[in-house]
Write a protein that holds these residues in place. Structure first.
Motif, PDB file in Angstrom:
ATOM      1  N   LEU A 123      56.422 -15.954  86.479  1.00 28.97           N
ATOM      2  CA  LEU A 123      56.573 -14.532  86.775  1.00 28.97           C
ATOM      3  C   LEU A 123      55.241 -13.806  86.621  1.00 28.97           C
ATOM      4  CD1 LEU A 123      59.991 -13.916  84.971  1.00 28.97           C
ATOM      5  CD2 LEU A 123      59.588 -13.926  87.443  1.00 28.97           C
ATOM      6  N   GLN A 124      54.484 -14.173  85.602  1.00 27.69           N
ATOM      7  CA  GLN A 124      53.176 -13.556  85.383  1.00 27.69           C
ATOM      8  C   GLN A 124      52.213 -13.908  86.515  1.00 27.69           C
ATOM      9  OE1 GLN A 124      52.129 -15.052  81.524  1.00 27.69           O
ATOM     10  NE2 GLN A 124      53.666 -13.781  80.455  1.00 27.69           N
ATOM     11  N   PHE A 125      52.299 -15.158  87.003  1.00 24.90           N
ATOM     12  CA  PHE A 125      51.448 -15.571  88.113  1.00 24.90           C
ATOM     13  C   PHE A 125      51.746 -14.746  89.363  1.00 24.90           C
ATOM     14  CE2 PHE A 125      51.431 -18.180  92.031  1.00 24.90           C
ATOM     15  CZ  PHE A 125      50.054 -18.259  92.212  1.00 24.90           C
ATOM     16  N   LEU A 126      53.018 -14.558  89.684  1.00 28.73           N
ATOM     17  CA  LEU A 126      53.394 -13.784  90.858  1.00 28.73           C
ATOM     18  C   LEU A 126      52.936 -12.332  90.726  1.00 28.73           C
ATOM     19  CD1 LEU A 126      56.959 -15.233  91.515  1.00 28.73           C
ATOM     20  CD2 LEU A 126      54.877 -15.656  92.833  1.00 28.73           C
ATOM     21  N   ARG A 129      49.279 -11.867  91.480  1.00 27.00           N
ATOM     22  CA  ARG A 129      48.938 -11.905  92.908  1.00 27.00           C
ATOM     23  C   ARG A 129      49.196 -10.566  93.580  1.00 27.00           C
ATOM     24  NH1 ARG A 129      51.725 -14.367  96.062  1.00 27.00           N
ATOM     25  NH2 ARG A 129      50.178 -15.120  97.543  1.00 27.00           N
ATOM     26  N   GLY A 130      49.622  -9.593  92.818  1.00 27.59           N
ATOM     27  CA  GLY A 130      49.816  -8.267  93.377  1.00 27.59           C
ATOM     28  C   GLY A 130      51.247  -7.906  93.696  1.00 27.59           C
ATOM     29  N   ALA A 131      52.186  -8.734  93.269  1.00 31.60           N
ATOM     30  CA  ALA A 131      53.594  -8.433  93.534  1.00 31.60           C
ATOM     31  C   ALA A 131      54.036  -7.258  92.668  1.00 31.60           C
ATOM     32  CB  ALA A 131      54.454  -9.653  93.224  1.00 31.60           C
ATOM     33  N   SER A 132      54.606  -6.249  93.312  1.00 29.44           N
ATOM     34  CA  SER A 132      55.123  -5.111  92.555  1.00 29.44           C
ATOM     35  C   SER A 132      56.420  -5.530  91.870  1.00 29.44           C
ATOM     36  CB  SER A 132      55.395  -3.935  93.496  1.00 29.44           C
ATOM     37  OG  SER A 132      56.455  -4.244  94.391  1.00 29.44           O
TER      38      SER A 132
END
Length: 419
Positions: A123-126, A129-132
């Motif tokens: 979740l932290q990786f996503l 990457r700029g995922a709101s």
């Protein structure tokens, strides 16, 4: 096959294949980086924890007993510490109770994953990457199995595909439902092959359905590359659905099978150029078996069409060779006997045999017959194309809504809708 490829090369620029080669090389590098793809969840299914699992799901997530029992067949546990940590993690990242229920229903194995060591880093990786927060919760809720995969590159590729599919306005809502079916089979091959198609310009709405499908075109390596090369050399436009259709057809046919099918068309009077044109119009036409072709010829000859007329119709509308005999007879009987259009008119407009009899042909023709009976369009049948080929909107404009008498318009609409 060789002859078909030669015809295709006349209409495709050679640099397209050079670009494809570059795409294949890039995809091979991507493929190598995915060699360690694996799930991080090793569930215990069933077992003595089943009763505890049912009680936990009912108390913690509000599932009905029936739903909880169904889920417990897929995963079970005997303590609440681990599932509690998973649910708490999801809530901290903004997932609503409704989204969490959806996630657990689709992918209950997540409850026995390691929340801090496995799920939290993903979740932290996503997010990195700029995922709101809203994007993250929507996409993970749509494809929860994403969190069961290992490797940031794998997660990233699938996350991007799902995100683009959900945001693509050209994709219907049905594609969101398709997302729940996480890709099966050899994931490495599928990622590589779909990435190649993506670089060629194949639209997202086609890519995602290929990615999650169990069908063959994006499976394997050498066969995929060989098939793709043929389709590109034939000149199919990657931005169209026919490109994907051709990929499906060519992938499933051997060189020997293709040559045999070309010979079938030759027996009908086609030359290779005719076969190529038919294949370009309707790729699935190359799947027609000898029995199907002979049955079609027999059906059309029995209705009064000559062999040459049938061949002409196939050239204009290749799908007509695959229509069921029963449906062809019903449609031809209605058009030529009940509506009295001459057989030559049907030969000139073979696409009408592909229209729905109940939803399109009969409703429109009933309107025309009523107008003729009242002398509102003369006693002569209007051209078949103007009655059946136009869009619904254009048909209604030409034959229904143009009348000034509102009562007549209402009557015509009733006839049109009641048919």
């Amino acid at each position: 096959m060789y002859s078909l490829t030669l015809h295709g090369r006349r209409s495709v620029e050679l640099h397209k294949w050079r670009n494809l080669s570059v795409s294949l090389q890039k995809a091979s590098s991507l493929f190598n980086s995915f060699s360690s793809v694996a799930t991080t969840v090793s569930p215990r299914v069933g077992g003595k924890g089943k009763n505890f699992t049912v009680t936990y799901l009912v108390d913690s997530l509000g599932f009905t007993t029936t739903t909880a029992e169904s889920i417990s067949k897929r995963v079970s546990f005997e303590e609440k510490a681990n599932p509690d940590s998973v649910l708490n993690l999801l809530r901290r990242h903004g997932f609503t109770d409704s989204q969490i229920s959806t996630i657990i229903t689709d992918y209950p194995k997540l409850l026995i994953a390691d929340a801090e060591k496995s799920l939290a880093p993903k979740l932290q990786f996503l997010q990195s990457r700029g995922a709101s927060s809203s994007e993250l919760t929507q996409i993970v809720s749509t494809v929860p199995k994403l969190l069961g995969k290992k490797g940031h590159k794998t997660i990233s590729v699938y996350y991007d595909f799902v995100k683009e599919t959900l945001l693509d306005k050209s994709c219907s809502s049905s594609y969101e439902k398709l997302c729940h079916s996480f890709p099966q089979g050899n994931l490495e091959n599928k990622i590589r092959n779909v990435s190649v198609l993506r670089e060629l310009g194949v639209p997202q709405r086609f890519l995602f359905s290929l990615l999650i499908s169990d069908r063959q075109p994006v499976c394997g390596k050498e066969k995929f590359e060989e098939t793709l090369k043929k389709v590109v050399e034939m000149g199919f436009d990657p931005t169209t659905g026919k490109f994907v259709e051709a990929l499906n057809v060519i992938y499933g046919l051997s060189e020997k099978s293709i040559e045999a099918k070309v010979n079938l068309y030759k027996r009908l009077g086609f030359d290779v150029g005719d076969v190529w044109k038919s294949f370009k119009k309707c790729p699935v036409s190359l799947r027609v078996t000898e029995k199907k072709m002979l049955d079609s010829i027999e059906t059309f000859l029995g209705l009064g069409f000559s062999k040459d007329e049938f061949a002409l119709m196939v050239k204009q509308f290749p799908p007509c060779i695959g229509l069921s005999a029963e449906m062809v007879k019903k449609k031809a009987d209605f058009l030529m006997k009940k509506m009295n259009w001459p057989i030559q008119v049907v030969v000139s407009n073979p696409t009408v045999l592909g229209y729905s009899l109940e939803k399109r042909t009969v409703p429109r023709c009933n309107v025309i017959k009523f107008l003729m009976s009242k002398g509102l369009i003369g006693s002569k049948l209007p051209p078949m194309a103007s009655v059946l080929a136009y869009t619904n909107q254009e048909f209604l404009r030409r034959y229904v809504k143009k009348h000034e008498d509102k009562q007549l318009v209402a009557q015509l609409m009733d006839i049109y809708l009641a048919s």
